[in-house]
Design a protein around this motif. Structure first.
Motif, PDB file in Angstrom:
ATOM      1  N   ALA A  43       0.839  -1.204   0.000  1.00  0.00           N
ATOM      2  CA  ALA A  43       0.000   0.000   0.000  1.00  0.00           C
ATOM      3  C   ALA A  43       0.874   1.255   0.000  1.00  0.00           C
ATOM      4  CB  ALA A  43      -0.939  -0.009   1.202  1.00  0.00           C
ATOM      5  N   ALA A  44       1.944   1.248   0.777  1.00  0.00           N
ATOM      6  CA  ALA A  44       2.849   2.398   0.812  1.00  0.00           C
ATOM      7  C   ALA A  44       3.507   2.626  -0.550  1.00  0.00           C
ATOM      8  CB  ALA A  44       3.909   2.201   1.893  1.00  0.00           C
ATOM      9  N   LYS A  47       1.048   4.366  -2.745  1.00  0.00           N
ATOM     10  CA  LYS A  47       0.861   5.761  -2.343  1.00  0.00           C
ATOM     11  C   LYS A  47       2.113   6.607  -2.607  1.00  0.00           C
ATOM     12  CE  LYS A  47      -3.333   5.284  -0.867  1.00  0.00           C
ATOM     13  NZ  LYS A  47      -4.455   5.955  -1.494  1.00  0.00           N
ATOM     14  N   TYR A  57      -1.928   7.347  -8.220  1.00  0.00           N
ATOM     15  CA  TYR A  57      -2.386   7.080  -6.863  1.00  0.00           C
ATOM     16  C   TYR A  57      -1.459   7.684  -5.808  1.00  0.00           C
ATOM     17  CZ  TYR A  57      -5.272   3.716  -9.317  1.00  0.00           C
ATOM     18  OH  TYR A  57      -6.164   3.131 -10.170  1.00  0.00           O
ATOM     19  N   ASP A  59       0.086   9.763  -3.029  1.00  0.00           N
ATOM     20  CA  ASP A  59      -0.461  10.561  -1.938  1.00  0.00           C
ATOM     21  C   ASP A  59       0.527  10.429  -0.771  1.00  0.00           C
ATOM     22  OD1 ASP A  59      -1.812  11.544   0.313  1.00  0.00           O
ATOM     23  OD2 ASP A  59      -3.765  10.857  -0.425  1.00  0.00           O
ATOM     24  N   ASP A  61       0.841  12.005   2.046  1.00  0.00           N
ATOM     25  CA  ASP A  61       0.275  12.000   3.396  1.00  0.00           C
ATOM     26  C   ASP A  61      -0.155  10.585   3.777  1.00  0.00           C
ATOM     27  OD1 ASP A  61      -0.680  13.323   5.820  1.00  0.00           O
ATOM     28  OD2 ASP A  61      -2.695  12.906   5.047  1.00  0.00           O
ATOM     29  N   GLU A  62      -0.814   9.904   2.856  1.00  0.00           N
ATOM     30  CA  GLU A  62      -1.218   8.513   3.102  1.00  0.00           C
ATOM     31  C   GLU A  62       0.010   7.607   3.195  1.00  0.00           C
ATOM     32  OE1 GLU A  62      -4.624   7.035   3.259  1.00  0.00           O
ATOM     33  OE2 GLU A  62      -4.749   9.096   3.964  1.00  0.00           O
ATOM     34  N   ALA A  63       0.997   7.833   2.345  1.00  0.00           N
ATOM     35  CA  ALA A  63       2.217   7.023   2.383  1.00  0.00           C
ATOM     36  C   ALA A  63       2.923   7.165   3.725  1.00  0.00           C
ATOM     37  CB  ALA A  63       3.153   7.442   1.242  1.00  0.00           C
ATOM     38  N   ARG A  64       2.978   8.382   4.252  1.00  0.00           N
ATOM     39  CA  ARG A  64       3.622   8.617   5.552  1.00  0.00           C
ATOM     40  C   ARG A  64       2.960   7.756   6.638  1.00  0.00           C
ATOM     41  NH1 ARG A  64       6.686  12.509   7.973  1.00  0.00           N
ATOM     42  NH2 ARG A  64       6.626  13.867   6.152  1.00  0.00           N
ATOM     43  N   LYS A  65       1.645   7.717   6.641  1.00  0.00           N
ATOM     44  CA  LYS A  65       0.918   6.929   7.640  1.00  0.00           C
ATOM     45  C   LYS A  65       1.236   5.440   7.512  1.00  0.00           C
ATOM     46  CE  LYS A  65      -2.828  10.262   7.619  1.00  0.00           C
ATOM     47  NZ  LYS A  65      -4.134  10.576   7.077  1.00  0.00           N
ATOM     48  N   LEU A  66       1.253   4.956   6.290  1.00  0.00           N
ATOM     49  CA  LEU A  66       1.507   3.530   6.062  1.00  0.00           C
ATOM     50  C   LEU A  66       2.937   3.145   6.435  1.00  0.00           C
ATOM     51  CD1 LEU A  66      -0.421   3.317   2.705  1.00  0.00           C
ATOM     52  CD2 LEU A  66      -1.025   2.077   4.801  1.00  0.00           C
TER      53      LEU A  66
END
Length: 124
Positions: A43-44, A47, A57, A59, A61-66
């Motif tokens: 998933a990272a 992102k 795809y 993103d 911010d989403e990559a940081r979370k993952l």
């Protein structure tokens, strides 16, 4: 007259929770941890724009979370999984952290990137 959920017959659309529980009970914890880690890594990567679709795809911010979640999982489970499993996961995590740093317009300071509170600073 309507049926209560317990009176309805099992259908193809209704999950069989007893079977699912039996299935998961047979899976070793290490396998569950590694599977979750691989899903987080995949998933990272998406992102971070590292797939064939590239920026479609992307993103950060989403990559940081993952990436942070992956680092936390690996840090917490380090003593529970063997180095056979942990080493390639740590290598993948570092690659994702470096990719994040490269993708950022304004890179984080060393030690401030995603997951670096668990892994320490990552340098290119």
């Amino acid at each position: 007259m309507s049926e209560t959920p317990s009176e309805r017959p099992e259908t193809a659309q209704t999950p069989d929770f007893d079977a699912m529980t039996r299935d998961i009970a047979e899976v070793p914890a290490v396998e569950v941890i590694v599977t979750v880690a691989v899903h987080l890594m995949s998933a990272a990567a998406v992102k971070l724009g590292l797939t064939e679709e590239g920026d479609k795809y992307k993103d950060l911010d989403e990559a940081r979370k993952l990436v942070t979640a992956l680092a936390g999982l690996l840090d917490a489970s380090a003593t529970e999984i063997s180095s056979f499993h942990a080493a390639p996961l740590r290598d993948g995590l570092k690659s994702l952290q470096l990719a994040f740093r490269e993708a950022s317009l304004v890179p984080d300071e060393p030690g401030q990137g995603p997951g670096e509170k668990y892994t320490g600073p990552v340098y290119g």
